[in-house]
Design an enzyme around this catalytic site. Structure first.
Site, PDB file in Angstrom:
ATOM      1  CD  GLU A  75     160.316 143.221  71.097  1.00 36.12           C
ATOM      2  OE1 GLU A  75     160.766 144.360  71.208  1.00 36.12           O
ATOM      3  OE2 GLU A  75     160.097 142.597  71.778  1.00 36.12           O
ATOM      4  CG  HIS A 144     150.355 139.167  75.907  1.00 37.92           C
ATOM      5  ND1 HIS A 144     149.896 140.070  76.756  1.00 37.92           N
ATOM      6  CD2 HIS A 144     151.450 138.648  76.033  1.00 37.92           C
ATOM      7  CE1 HIS A 144     150.938 140.208  77.280  1.00 37.92           C
ATOM      8  NE2 HIS A 144     152.014 139.494  77.137  1.00 37.92           N
TER       9      HIS A 144
END
Lengths: 352, 428
Positions: A75, A144
């Site tokens: 990322e 998540h």
């Protein structure tokens, strides 16, 4: 919808169609890639496969793999590369697969993308839109499910946008892509497929009957920095965004309270005028978000309302949030600020 | 551990914490630094596969030998004019650094960073790249700007944060941004520029451009995740980018061992990524030039990225805020086995019969005067701390393209504070 649709000549006569939020996001990306050759889409699994939530499905085939491509799983690299692409003149739309994975990119976001215009006195900018699914209610466990918007609203130089309907998702995403500042675009994944009302034990709804599921096929924008009054009322003001908009609507309906509900849509820049106008009218303010409580964006909203509307308030401001714990897996409905928690807060604020 | 434990007979584990060879007061002997003879390393074709010359990551490309001759396959065979231009630029960087270091000590600015001993790294690179190749520098590549003709006054205005500073006093001194010289805005956060350079290079390639990107970081910050993210991206997309690791042995007070130098070279980081890796004598301007030219040709012909370790030595402190006598031997800079980059190039030109000591002295004098004149000119625009050089309200410019209400409110608050305090910040 109450917004003026900003259309350009030739785009105005395209029709509308029913879309869920994924399709609306896909349509926004497709429209912008067709309009602007500088727009590129990249991220983990977004290319051939079309994204783990299918938000980029078909885009690589249509726009080519030098404009829609998979990236390595870093990322930090994705956002750092997007900064460099922006410096070249591109308009990248990177996807971070889950908001929970955005933390390795924080330095590139906070110290680079957000600061580039300022530190170079405008020589270089970072016109990127970072899309990322966020929020819980999907049995995603602690990695998540998080709602980290408060981390980004605290950073100067970044805009934070959160849609609550397919219509807004497309219009806000197009506005964010055209915006010349870095924008975090958090997509409430619990409402990708339907307007979840908080009753997890009842059958799920989809977007087919919701007015926000009627989406123009062509180009339009929902302006950044403008809240949406999704329910007009006199008894109190509820400030919320994302999934919680729909949960609040249901709670208010069930309680029979004449609440005014504001979907903030953009947290930075915030529509302070709409907030002030509503709270001064109703005299009560409840703030609802799914994110953890301490130093959450609700704390900022609460402070702003207190500073600007204190003499109009008839009761203390109520904050309804997730708990200050990691997002639990099997106990997620105990964590989630659902109808019971919001309902209790509603009773309290109306009694005071 | 209890005596009945199945590993009770093993020696206990021990933790290795690296320690530099020399500390303050120690006599320095760099005999253990392996310096292969100039000209001894082969030069692969730029189209060769990285895996076929992985051994080059463990040796050192050197061109200038002990007799001041340029030797071997890496000799770029530059014209005397090109050599004199490099020498002049290196000497100018040194003169500029000297003057600005002193200006900081005189209280005219808050901060400065010299590149003493590392001038060849940036000057050799800038000479090898095209002027419109995009540079994503770290904080010690002022030589690129000087080589590309950035006016010294503009650089000094930035250092003084004065009313000539086009960055509006927003950045720490030496954190230049010079788009017109294809020089990216410098960050204080380390190695963030690495993935950014890759992104720029990918954009250039995707647009069918011919420009390439080049970036620099120190050996210490190769430990940052950004470094590894960048190398992964670069190899995946064969990005036209040159990675430069300036191994100057010291990251403030931490010697290169804390970035892994006890175990391997920094050039060898390239091997695991399948990227071309070179290790060069960073005090040899011709070796730097040759390596950069080679890497640039690879990048421009779609052969992908190259990582170059420039083996050099930071002859001064990290910055004006640093005192290297506290942690390393004062004997190190003079004992450094690769010598002084300016002296080496000067001696080469003299050996060629294209330069002499008198001209060198005269050039140094001329450059010192040039820098002094530029300084006088820049100081007409003010020095740090002497009044307000930028309109006060510019403090809020550039956070966003358009100022949102909350910044406008804060700006108004600041302006009313200014009025209330009667601060002597009159706009100059």
């Amino acid at each position: 919808m109450s917004d003026v649709i900003e259309t350009e000549a030739g785009a105005a006569d395209t029709g509308t169609t029913r879309m869920n939020m994924i399709q609306a996001i896909n349509s926004a990306l497709d429209v912008m890639m067709a309009r602007d050759p500088n727009v590129i889409v990249m991220g983990e699994d977004v290319g051939y496969f079309g994204g783990v939530f299918r938000a980029t499905a078909g885009l690589q085939k249509k726009h080519g793999k030098t404009r829609v491509f998979d990236t390595p799983i870093t990322e930090c690299g994705i956002i750092g590369v997007a900064v460099g692409m922006g410096a070249y003149g591109l308009r990248p739309v990177p996807e971070i697969q889950f908001a929970d994975y955005i933390y390795p990119a924080l330095d590139q976001l906070v110290s680079e993308a957000a600061r580039l215009r300022y530190r170079s006195a405008g020589e270089f900018i970072a016109p990127m839109t970072i899309r990322s699914p966020y929020g819980g209610g999907i049995f995603g466990g602690q990695t998540h499910s998080q709602s980290p918007e408060g981390i980004f609203t605290h950073v100067s130089g970044v805009k934070t946008v959160i849609p609550a309907t397919p219509y807004d998702a497309k219009g806000l995403l197009i506005a964010a892509i055209e915006d010349n500042d870095p924008t975090i675009f958090f997509e409430p994944k619990r409402i990708y497929n339907g307007p979840f009302n908080g009753h997890w034990d009842r059958p799920a709804e989809n977007w087919s009957k919701h007015p926000g599921g009627e989406v123009p096929e062509g180009y339009y924008k929902v302006p950044l920095g403008k809240a949406n009054v999704v329910r007009a009322g006199e008894a109190l003001t509820i400030l919320c965004y994302g999934t919680m908009v729909h949960v609040c609507l249901k709670v208010v309906e069930e309680a029979g309270v004449d609440a005014e509900i504001l979907d903030l849509r953009t947290l930075v820049p915030l529509d302070i005028e709409a907030i002030e106008e509503s709270v001064k009218k109703t005299g009560r303010c409840m703030i609802v978000h799914e994110a953890t409580r301490t130093s959450g964006f609700g704390a900022e909203l609460s402070a702003l309302v207190q500073e600007r509307c204190f003499y109009h308030l008839e009761a203390p401001i109520e904050r309804v949030t997730g708990f200050d714990t990691p997002y639990p897996h099997s106990l997620e409905w105990a964590y989630f600020p659902g109808p019971v928690r919001i309902g209790q807060a509603l009773k309290k604020i109306m009694k005071d | 551990m209890a005596s009945d434990h199945p590993r009770a007979n093993l020696k206990p584990l021990s933790l290795h914490v690296p320690e530099p060879k020399f500390r303050p007061g120690d006599t320095v002997d760099f005999g253990e630094v392996d310096v292969p003879p100039a000209g001894s390393v082969r030069r692969p074709d730029t189209a060769d596969k990285a895996q076929d010359f992985a051994d080059l990551a463990y040796t050192m490309v050197r061109v200038l030998d002990e007799d001041n001759r340029a030797v071997g396959p890496w000799d770029p065979k530059l014209s005397p004019d090109a050599l004199r231009r490099m020498l002049r630029n290196m000497a100018l960087v040194r003169a500029f650094d000297e003057r600005m270091f002193r200006a900081q000590r005189q209280g005219k600015t808050s901060f400065y960073m010299k590149s003493l001993g590392e001038e060849a790294v940036s000057i050799g690179a800038a000479a090898a790249l095209a002027d419109d190749d995009m540079c994503f520098p770290s904080y010690r590549q002022q030589g690129i700007l000087i080589s590309r003709g950035c006016p010294l006054v503009d650089m000094m205005n930035q250092i003084y944060s004065n009313n000539g500073d086009k960055l509006q006093g927003k950045q720490l001194p030496i954190m230049y941004s010079e788009r017109r010289f294809s020089f990216f805005s410098i960050s204080g956060n380390l190695t963030t520029q690495y993935p950014q350079a890759v992104g720029w290079a990918m954009a250039s390639a995707s647009r069918g451009d011919t420009r390439i990107a080049s970036t620099w970081c120190g050996e210490g910050s190769t430990a940052e995740g950004d470094f590894h993210s960048a190398l992964t991206f670069a190899t995946v997309y064969r990005a036209p980018v040159i990675f430069n690791v300036v191994n100057n042995q010291w990251a403030i007070s931490s010697f290169s061992g804390f970035a892994g130098a006890e175990a391997t070279t920094f050039a060898a980081r390239a091997i695991g990524y399948g990227i071309a890796g070179l290790r060069v004598d960073g005090n040899d301007a011709l070796a730097v030039y040759a390596a950069m030219s080679w890497a640039a040709e690879r990048a421009r012909t779609n052969q992908g990225p190259t990582l170059i370790e420039h083996f050099t030595y930071r002859a001064e402190g990290h910055s004006t805020s640093d005192d290297p006598t506290q942690y390393r031997s004062a004997g190190e800079p003079t004992a450094w086995p690769l010598g002084d980059p300016v002296t080496r190039l000067k001696d080469h030109l003299i050996a060629l019969g294209e330069w002499d000591e008198e001209r060198h002295v005269a050039q140094d004098k001329e450059l010192a005067e040039m820098v002094r004149d530029a300084q006088k000119e820049a100081e007409k625009n003010g020095i740090l701390g002497h009044g307000l050089h930028q309109p006060l309200d510019t403090l809020f410019d550039g956070v966003f393209e358009e100022m949102p209400w909350h910044l406008r409110e804060q700006q108004q608050q600041m302006m009313s504070e200014e009025e209330a305090s009667g601060r002597p910040w009159a706009r100059k």
